[in-house]
Design a protein around this motif. Structure first.
Motif, PDB file in Angstrom:
ATOM      1  N   GLY A 208       0.971  -1.230  -0.191  1.00  0.00           N
ATOM      2  CA  GLY A 208       0.032  -0.179  -0.579  1.00  0.00           C
ATOM      3  C   GLY A 208       0.782   1.614  -0.154  1.00  0.00           C
TER       4      GLY A 208
ATOM      5  N   HIS B 187       2.147   2.109  -3.324  1.00  0.00           N
ATOM      6  CA  HIS B 187       1.072   2.303  -4.418  1.00  0.00           C
ATOM      7  C   HIS B 187       1.272   3.933  -4.167  1.00  0.00           C
ATOM      8  N   GLU B 188       1.385   4.243  -2.321  1.00  0.00           N
ATOM      9  CA  GLU B 188       0.916   5.594  -2.743  1.00  0.00           C
ATOM     10  C   GLU B 188       2.526   6.467  -2.728  1.00  0.00           C
ATOM     11  N   ILE B 189       3.397   6.127  -3.508  1.00  0.00           N
ATOM     12  CA  ILE B 189       4.477   7.251  -3.579  1.00  0.00           C
ATOM     13  C   ILE B 189       5.255   7.185  -4.314  1.00  0.00           C
TER      14      ILE B 189
END
Lengths: 288, 322, 344
Positions: free
Chosen positions: C235, C238-240
């Motif tokens: 996760g 995916h965010e950064i």
């Protein structure tokens, strides 16, 4: 016992620990085989005024003392007394100090505070001074020396056990075993004690050296077992008036005390390196 | 969602404060770790207890377990008050109520062989003969998926996953009714986490266990818990069925927690995530609503009046404006 | 975009009691200027070793580099003079954000002392060079003043309230999130080309993690700095990240832009990994088997013992890089061509 074998093989790898091990093996051998190794086994109790203060020679390897007894033979029998004092005094200190440390470490509250303050009082007075006071009061004899040493050395064990128990209580396996419903008795004796065995063993080894040194000091001050017991400290005291001419008289027991105490200290340091997992880890990292 | 059966565990207004001492050992304040929590756990369910570090969720678990004594409040287990029992009686309760640490592997005494570790709980709580204990231990070992050969090993000779299984087996030998799982997946890789969760589920079915699942990881809680309680600074702020809470969080804090959760394949949540600041120190709890210092919808009333849990939309919420 | 860092065929062994562990086995990695690359893999897969190899801080004695190159702006750092790398690259062109901000500060000195010590050596205003003699060198007063201004400015950028007062505080007076902000500030101060961030948000709560990730991404994009971001949390990746590289047991398996990586993963391992993320439906799927021993690793593709698609070929030969559409590369003999989550 693979654990014992592991410790011994590790010790022999470290030079100073090996020296300590050899010195103590020599001490134990001389004590055990004293009647065989001694050239004049009867001299421990007999007087030979004609041969007094003879220099080292083929007949008397380390010379003779003021009574004409063989210094070498008396030294060997003195080793027995030294070991006896060390083992009984340290054993008694363990028997007193370990349970007190465990109880104080496990409980939180007035009992713990009381026990630790009492041991602090003992630690605050120098051990030799306290031992002198006790031996003086009870009179000079072998049992009294051992009693004085035990009474003064147990706080060291209580301190070590207390600190290690407190540290171990933060370990998850101790907390979780308590959560499992284990009684305090089961927790301390079956879980805590085996896990703090290493520092106790290290402290016991160093304590042997320390206790023997103090015993010699008591003997020197005339508070040890009475003559003609071949106690090393008393022998040095006797030799003082004949120095520097009869140099062998003081040198032999002096060296014996020095080597014994150094042996136990080197062994203690070696054991600490082998048994302490933190130090062991840093060592293997360096090896790897 | 009213439950007809009597709850297995019922906590009423539970409080646990820790004294804060200065360098001289004088008490200078209280750390209000758990500050009036009430909840009920039904037999067979998995209740999720979530919140950020310092919210008191682990303290709550350990107080229920008896590792900490409560400051005030009641803990009723199977209809019996257990919070104020004498030590010896309290230890006997551990047979039915067990606690799993974050790393069950770390709960194994390094100097004990696996076989002795597994026999120990039975020795403490039962009068079974050696042969009966052996039968029980082998059955549990099979249930957690370990071969008999592991019995003769020390914990450090096992892999991390195997240690975890031994730790669980140790607890299950007693056939407890309620198990508190404290951050059991924290720090694990996703694939290992999936294995662990599968194991928990399998064991729950095999042994008819009730779980209280303490975690900071909302995605794990969503996957495994039917009901969820969200804690903030020692209080429950929202409590209800997981599906309802995740689909329509009513407390602003729950909302922020869910909004901060990365969602693979969706939009980046960090582009719109709004919650600022960090949780206040639990030694110095804000007046009124505890979340007001970070709440995006804060109003004057929040500083004066503490919101109580009230039923709303199929759950309970502690917010004036939910 | 231009190549900034290229790791080629890197092999690193670690000495263990049971023989050398092949922690990196022919590892490849590319980072372009201004790009945030996620290095994803489970614990023990070698991502920290790779990060350390790039920084040149592998534990001496235990680790041995057997083959490969680490090319940074055209020069191979493994073959460059170590003194020159220390002066110009480490802590300057390449900086580091550690996982644990709690142990990265000395507890006894104020933050200012520690940051200014760093600036004395690694400030962009400092001349290159150094060597042992320069330890005694004075910190020129004019540069000190300029550097301190730069520090205050960067502290404002990472949103530390009241930066001048914050500098006088001791590390333990900051919360975990604020300490990680300080770490980011320190990584940005030498104006690097590349920041290596090793699991920087693992120890943080989810709301704080979201704040830090947003801040880090904004700052590096604004300054055009590249980031290698290692994490085991998909996760977070995916965010950064702009691009994600997945590692398994010391080998890279797949590299793809973030959307393709999560949307159309081609490697069976990547697909399994994504499926083991807990789904709202409550279905839990793990990867059967255990991570292999690196002392005696599987031959060929190291994932083959746990792979549903494995054939004899996978056992014998490590797959070559296969280019898919849109800068998507996979090292698999049997890549899957389907959206995520469509496996049996």
């Amino acid at each position: 016992m693979s654990a014992v074998w592991f410790v011994v093989t590790r010790l022999t790898r470290d030079r100073s620990a090996l020296i300590g091990l050899v010195l103590i093996a020599l001490l134990v051998l001389s004590a055990a085989l004293a009647p065989v190794l001694a050239t004049h086994p009867d001299d421990v109790f007999e007087l030979h005024p004609s041969e007094r203060l003879a220099a080292p020679s083929g007949a008397h390897w380390l010379g003779t003392d003021r009574m004409g007894a063989d210094v070498y033979s008396r030294l060997l029998f003195g080793a027995r007394i030294t070991i006896l004092i060390g083992i009984i005094a340290v054993g008694a200190s363990l028997a007193i100090g370990v349970p007190i440390g465990l109880v104080a470490g496990y409980h939180h509250g007035w009992l713990s505070d009381l026990l630790m303050r009492v041991s602090d009082i003992f630690l605050a007075v120098p051990q030799v001074v306290l031992a002198i006071a006790i031996a003086q009061t009870l009179g000079p004899s072998l049992p009294n020396v051992i009693l004085a040493l035990s009474v003064t050395y147990w706080p060291w064990f209580a301190r070590v056990v207390y600190a290690e128990t407190r540290a171990l209580q933060k370990e998850i396996f101790v907390e979780s075993t308590a959560a499992l419903g284990a009684s305090p008795w089961r927790l301390t004796v079956l879980h805590v004690l085996p896990n703090i065995a290493s520092p106790i063993i290290v402290r016991a080894s160093i304590g042997m050296g320390f206790t023997i040194l103090t015993a010699a000091a008591l003997g020197f001050l005339g508070l040890g077992p009475p003559p003609p017991t071949p106690e090393w400290g008393r022998t040095i005291a006797e030799s003082r008036e004949f120095l520097p001419d009869a140099w062998w008289y003081a040198t032999a027991p002096g060296l014996a005390i020095f080597l014994t105490v150094m042996g136990f200290n080197l062994l203690g340091d070696g054991l600490r390196d082998v048994l302490d997992p933190r130090l062991r880890r840093s060592r293997t990292a360096r090896d790897g | 969602m009213s439950a007809p059966a009597a709850p297995l565990l019922e906590i009423v207004d539970l409080v646990r404060h820790f004294p804060v001492r200065n360098a001289f050992g004088r008490r200078v304040g209280w750390l209000r770790a758990v500050d009036g929590v009430s909840l009920a756990v039904q037999p067979g369910e998995t209740l999720g207890l979530v919140g950020e570090s310092g919210c008191g969720k682990s303290t709550l678990g350990k107080t229920v377990m008896g590792i900490y004594t409560p400051t005030a409040g009641d803990i009723r287990f199977a209809g019996r008050e257990i919070g104020w029992l004498a030590k010896r009686e309290r230890r006997a309760v551990a047979k039915d109520l067990q606690y799993v640490y974050q790393d069950p592997g770390a709960s194994l005494d390094p100097r004990w062989k696996v076989v002795h570790l597994l026999h120990e709980p039975l020795k403490i709580h039962t009068a079974l003969s050696r042969a009966e204990r052996e039968r029980e231990v082998l059955a549990i070992l099979a249930a957690v998926g370990l071969p008999d050969a592991h019995l003769d090993l020390y914990p450090h000779e096992l892999s991390g996953g195997q240690q975890r299984r031994v730790g669980l087996a140790r607890i299950l030998t007693l056939r407890p009714r309620l198990v508190i799982l404290d951050e059991p997946t924290s720090g694990l890789d996703v694939s290992v986490q999936a294995s662990v969760l599968k194991l928990f589920r399998g064991l729950q079915e095999a042994f008819a266990l009730t779980y209280v699942f303490i975690s900071h990881d909302l995605s794990v809680v969503r996957a495994i818990c039917a009901r969820i309680a969200v804690m903030y600074l020692g209080k429950i702020v929202e409590l209800g069925p997981t599906v309802a809470v995740f689909e329509r969080p009513r407390h602003p804090y729950t909302h922020s927690l869910l909004a901060a959760l990365p969602r693979i394949g969706g939009r980046r949540v960090t582009q719109e995530f709004a919650l600022e600041g960090e949780p206040p120190n639990p030694r110095d709890v804000p007046s009124g609503c505890r979340f007001r210092t970070r709440c995006p919808h804060v109003q004057a009333r929040c500083a004066v009046e503490e919101p109580l849990l009230r039923p709303l939309d199929g759950r309970t919420v502690a917010c004036h404006f939910a | 975009m231009a190549e900034l860092l290229a790791v080629r065929g890197l092999r690193v062994d670690f000495a263990t009691d049971r023989g050398p562990a092949q922690v990196l086995d022919g590892m490849n990695l590319d980072i372009e200027t201004g790009e945030v690359v996620g290095l994803v893999g489970e614990s023990g897969c070698g991502k920290t070793t790779l990060a350390r190899a790039i920084l040149g801080i592998l534990p001496e004695g235990a680790a041995r580099i057997r083959a490969g190159e680490v090319r940074f702006k055209g020069t191979d750092l493994l073959r460059e003079d170590p003194g020159a790398v220390n002066d110009r690259v480490r802590g300057r062109a390449i900086t580091f954000i550690p996982q644990d901000p709690f142990t990265s500060f000395s507890p006894v000195f104020p933050v200012e002392t520690q940051i200014m010590d760093l600036m004395k050596w690694k400030s962009p205003r400092a001349r290159n060079g150094g060597g042992p003699a320069s330890i005694l060198a004075r910190y020129p007063r004019a540069r000190h003043r300029a550097d301190r201004e730069a520090v205050l400015e960067i502290l404002r950028a990472v949103q530390i309230p009241e930066p001048a007062r914050a500098l006088r505080r001791l590390p333990h007076e900051f919360s975990g999130g604020q300490r990680q902000r300080l770490m980011i500030a320190m990584a940005l101060l030498p104006r690097p080309d590349l920041i290596i961030a090793d699991e920087p948000t693992t120890a943080l709560d989810v709301t704080i993690q979201a704040q830090i990730l947003r801040l880090l991404r904004a700052l590096v994009k604004e300054r055009g700095v590249s980031v290698l971001f290692t994490t085991h949390d998909l996760g977070t990746a995916h965010e950064i990240c702009d691009r994600v590289v997945v590692m398994y047991a010391g080998q890279e398996m797949e590299a793809a832009p973030t959307d393709a990586f999560f949307g159309r993963p081609a490697h069976p391992y990547t697909r399994r990994l994504l499926m083991s993320v807990p789904s709202p439906g409550g279905e839990i799927r793990d990867i059967p088997g255990e991570v292999p021993s690196l002392v005696a690793p599987p031959s060929g593709c190291r994932f083959h013992p746990r792979c549903d698609y494995a054939t004899a070929e996978c056992r014998d030969v490590r797959p070559a890089l296969r280019a898919l559409a849109g800068a998507h590369g996979v090292r698999c003999h049997h890549p899957v061509d389907a959206p995520a989550g469509a496996d049996p």
